[in-house]
Scaffold this motif. Structure first.
Motif, PDB file in Angstrom:
ATOM      1  N   PHE A  29       0.852  -1.275  -0.138  1.00  0.00           N
ATOM      2  CA  PHE A  29       0.112   0.190  -0.253  1.00  0.00           C
ATOM      3  C   PHE A  29       0.908   1.131   0.003  1.00  0.00           C
ATOM      4  O   PHE A  29       0.689   2.200  -0.766  1.00  0.00           O
ATOM      5  CB  PHE A  29      -0.958   0.061   1.135  1.00  0.00           C
ATOM      6  N   MET A  30       1.932   1.199   0.795  1.00  0.00           N
ATOM      7  CA  MET A  30       2.898   2.368   0.735  1.00  0.00           C
ATOM      8  C   MET A  30       3.604   2.624  -0.529  1.00  0.00           C
ATOM      9  O   MET A  30       3.718   3.729  -1.051  1.00  0.00           O
ATOM     10  CB  MET A  30       3.873   2.233   2.089  1.00  0.00           C
ATOM     11  N   ILE A  31       4.048   1.695  -0.957  1.00  0.00           N
ATOM     12  CA  ILE A  31       4.418   1.752  -2.549  1.00  0.00           C
ATOM     13  C   ILE A  31       3.491   2.276  -3.437  1.00  0.00           C
ATOM     14  O   ILE A  31       3.840   3.110  -4.284  1.00  0.00           O
ATOM     15  CB  ILE A  31       5.043   0.172  -2.901  1.00  0.00           C
ATOM     16  N   GLU A  32       2.158   1.515  -3.370  1.00  0.00           N
ATOM     17  CA  GLU A  32       1.149   2.015  -4.262  1.00  0.00           C
ATOM     18  C   GLU A  32       0.731   3.821  -3.916  1.00  0.00           C
ATOM     19  O   GLU A  32       0.563   4.315  -4.983  1.00  0.00           O
ATOM     20  CB  GLU A  32       0.121   1.260  -4.353  1.00  0.00           C
ATOM     21  N   LEU A  33       0.911   4.019  -2.936  1.00  0.00           N
ATOM     22  CA  LEU A  33       0.668   5.418  -2.489  1.00  0.00           C
ATOM     23  C   LEU A  33       1.675   6.402  -3.286  1.00  0.00           C
ATOM     24  O   LEU A  33       1.066   7.285  -3.766  1.00  0.00           O
ATOM     25  CB  LEU A  33       0.519   5.515  -0.973  1.00  0.00           C
ATOM     26  N   GLY A  34       2.993   5.982  -3.191  1.00  0.00           N
ATOM     27  CA  GLY A  34       3.919   6.662  -3.902  1.00  0.00           C
ATOM     28  C   GLY A  34       3.565   6.676  -5.544  1.00  0.00           C
ATOM     29  O   GLY A  34       4.059   7.752  -6.103  1.00  0.00           O
ATOM     30  N   VAL A  35       3.452   5.445  -5.798  1.00  0.00           N
ATOM     31  CA  VAL A  35       3.205   5.407  -7.323  1.00  0.00           C
ATOM     32  C   VAL A  35       2.231   6.135  -7.860  1.00  0.00           C
ATOM     33  O   VAL A  35       2.438   7.118  -8.815  1.00  0.00           O
ATOM     34  CB  VAL A  35       2.981   3.952  -7.929  1.00  0.00           C
ATOM     35  N   VAL A  36       1.109   6.151  -7.168  1.00  0.00           N
ATOM     36  CA  VAL A  36      -0.073   6.923  -7.501  1.00  0.00           C
ATOM     37  C   VAL A  36      -0.003   8.428  -7.593  1.00  0.00           C
ATOM     38  O   VAL A  36      -0.397   9.195  -8.341  1.00  0.00           O
ATOM     39  CB  VAL A  36      -1.315   6.570  -6.745  1.00  0.00           C
ATOM     40  N   SER A  37       0.701   8.843  -6.456  1.00  0.00           N
ATOM     41  CA  SER A  37       1.038  10.148  -6.348  1.00  0.00           C
ATOM     42  C   SER A  37       2.081  10.599  -7.333  1.00  0.00           C
ATOM     43  O   SER A  37       1.761  12.001  -7.710  1.00  0.00           O
ATOM     44  CB  SER A  37       1.804  10.510  -4.830  1.00  0.00           C
ATOM     45  N   PHE A  38       3.122   9.898  -7.752  1.00  0.00           N
ATOM     46  CA  PHE A  38       3.951  10.292  -8.938  1.00  0.00           C
ATOM     47  C   PHE A  38       3.097  10.510 -10.144  1.00  0.00           C
ATOM     48  O   PHE A  38       3.378  11.552 -10.921  1.00  0.00           O
ATOM     49  CB  PHE A  38       5.022   9.269  -8.981  1.00  0.00           C
ATOM     50  N   LEU A  40      -4.933   1.780  -7.966  1.00  0.00           N
ATOM     51  CA  LEU A  40      -3.811   0.992  -7.457  1.00  0.00           C
ATOM     52  C   LEU A  40      -3.636   1.014  -5.961  1.00  0.00           C
ATOM     53  O   LEU A  40      -3.038   0.141  -5.330  1.00  0.00           O
ATOM     54  CB  LEU A  40      -2.480   1.587  -8.110  1.00  0.00           C
ATOM     55  N   LEU A  41      -4.186   2.056  -5.265  1.00  0.00           N
ATOM     56  CA  LEU A  41      -4.221   2.152  -3.908  1.00  0.00           C
ATOM     57  C   LEU A  41      -4.755   0.991  -3.108  1.00  0.00           C
ATOM     58  O   LEU A  41      -4.293   0.418  -2.112  1.00  0.00           O
ATOM     59  CB  LEU A  41      -4.887   3.467  -3.444  1.00  0.00           C
ATOM     60  N   LEU A  42      -5.823   0.318  -3.472  1.00  0.00           N
ATOM     61  CA  LEU A  42      -6.438  -0.749  -3.061  1.00  0.00           C
ATOM     62  C   LEU A  42      -6.107  -2.337  -3.672  1.00  0.00           C
ATOM     63  O   LEU A  42      -6.468  -3.112  -3.131  1.00  0.00           O
ATOM     64  CB  LEU A  42      -7.914  -0.805  -2.958  1.00  0.00           C
ATOM     65  N   THR A  43      -5.284  -2.087  -4.427  1.00  0.00           N
ATOM     66  CA  THR A  43      -4.774  -3.353  -5.522  1.00  0.00           C
ATOM     67  C   THR A  43      -3.925  -4.174  -4.376  1.00  0.00           C
ATOM     68  O   THR A  43      -4.135  -5.416  -4.520  1.00  0.00           O
ATOM     69  CB  THR A  43      -3.741  -2.838  -6.447  1.00  0.00           C
ATOM     70  N   PRO A  44      -3.300  -3.686  -3.692  1.00  0.00           N
ATOM     71  CA  PRO A  44      -2.402  -4.621  -2.509  1.00  0.00           C
ATOM     72  C   PRO A  44      -3.507  -5.507  -1.832  1.00  0.00           C
ATOM     73  O   PRO A  44      -3.038  -6.634  -1.483  1.00  0.00           O
ATOM     74  CB  PRO A  44      -1.521  -3.738  -1.778  1.00  0.00           C
ATOM     75  N   PHE A  45      -4.298  -4.845  -1.338  1.00  0.00           N
ATOM     76  CA  PHE A  45      -5.551  -5.807  -0.730  1.00  0.00           C
ATOM     77  C   PHE A  45      -6.062  -6.891  -1.591  1.00  0.00           C
ATOM     78  O   PHE A  45      -6.073  -8.308  -0.734  1.00  0.00           O
ATOM     79  CB  PHE A  45      -6.885  -5.060  -0.260  1.00  0.00           C
ATOM     80  N   GLY A  46      -6.324  -6.833  -2.646  1.00  0.00           N
ATOM     81  CA  GLY A  46      -6.909  -7.970  -3.526  1.00  0.00           C
ATOM     82  C   GLY A  46      -5.537  -8.841  -3.927  1.00  0.00           C
ATOM     83  O   GLY A  46      -5.762  -9.875  -3.920  1.00  0.00           O
ATOM     84  N   MET A  47      -4.538  -8.101  -4.430  1.00  0.00           N
ATOM     85  CA  MET A  47      -3.331  -9.291  -5.013  1.00  0.00           C
ATOM     86  C   MET A  47      -2.735  -9.793  -3.684  1.00  0.00           C
ATOM     87  O   MET A  47      -2.404 -10.697  -4.207  1.00  0.00           O
ATOM     88  CB  MET A  47      -2.139  -7.911  -5.501  1.00  0.00           C
TER      89      MET A  47
END
Length: 187
Positions: free
Chosen positions: A60-69, A105-112
């Motif tokens: 989730f922290m990784i995706e937060l950075g990716v989405v922000s970028f 992508l923010l919630l993708t970690p929960f499903g993946m």
């Protein structure tokens, strides 16, 4: 049709960029499968759950950075696909898509990570069910509904986002319930 040829060009470009956001957590999913599988094999549900939740937290922290970028640099990213004069016609719609699609992508970690955990405990069919549910039922269903509500191409983007997010929450809930069931069975 919601967007015609230009809509397809926008979607293809935005989707490629968005899918780059999945790459950093693919390795984590493989590791989650291995670690949860090892914990399940030793009948240690506390370790299984800890690994599963830790993977979600880090991803989730990784995706937060990716989405922000992606969202912050949407105009610059869009330029990579629209630098020619002919492609300028899709630039604004591409920027809009780049500021909408990556949100899922923010919630993708929960499903993946739930899918990875299911594979780890030997229940890969549940992972397959989650994938089919997310892509065919939720994404297509919400996109179709939003387009028919008059949202046009933006409805497709929102449908993909909402469909993925709803599926991720439902998958995570299923994963948590399954861990509780496994914990009771292994006692």
């Amino acid at each position: 049709m919601a967007g015609g040829e230009n809509g397809v060009a926008v979607f293809t470009s935005a989707w490629r960029v968005t899918m780059l956001g999945i790459v950093p957590i693919l390795g984590m999913a493989a590791a989650t499968t291995a670690v949860t599988g090892a914990a399940y094999g030793e009948r240690n549900t506390e370790k299984l759950e800890a690994a599963y939740l830790y993977a979600i937290k880090i991803a989730f922290m990784i995706e937060l950075g990716v989405v922000s970028f992606i969202m912050a640099f949407a105009p610059q990213v869009a330029y990579l696909f629209t630098y020619s004069e002919i492609a300028q016609v899709i630039k604004q719609e591409l920027i809009s898509a780049l500021r909408t699609l990556p949100i899922f992508l923010l919630l993708t970690p929960f499903g993946m990570m739930t899918s990875a955990m299911f594979q780890g405990i030997g229940e890969g069919e549940k992972s397959l069910i989650l994938t089919i549910f997310r892509t065919l039922v939720m994404q297509v269903g919400f996109a179709y509904t939003f387009v028919n509500l008059g949202l046009g191409l933006r409805g497709v983007w929102l449908g993909i986002v909402v469909g993925n997010m709803v599926a991720a929450v439902m998958g995570f809930t299923w994963g948590r319930v399954r861990i509780r069931v496994v914990r009771r069975a292994l006692r």
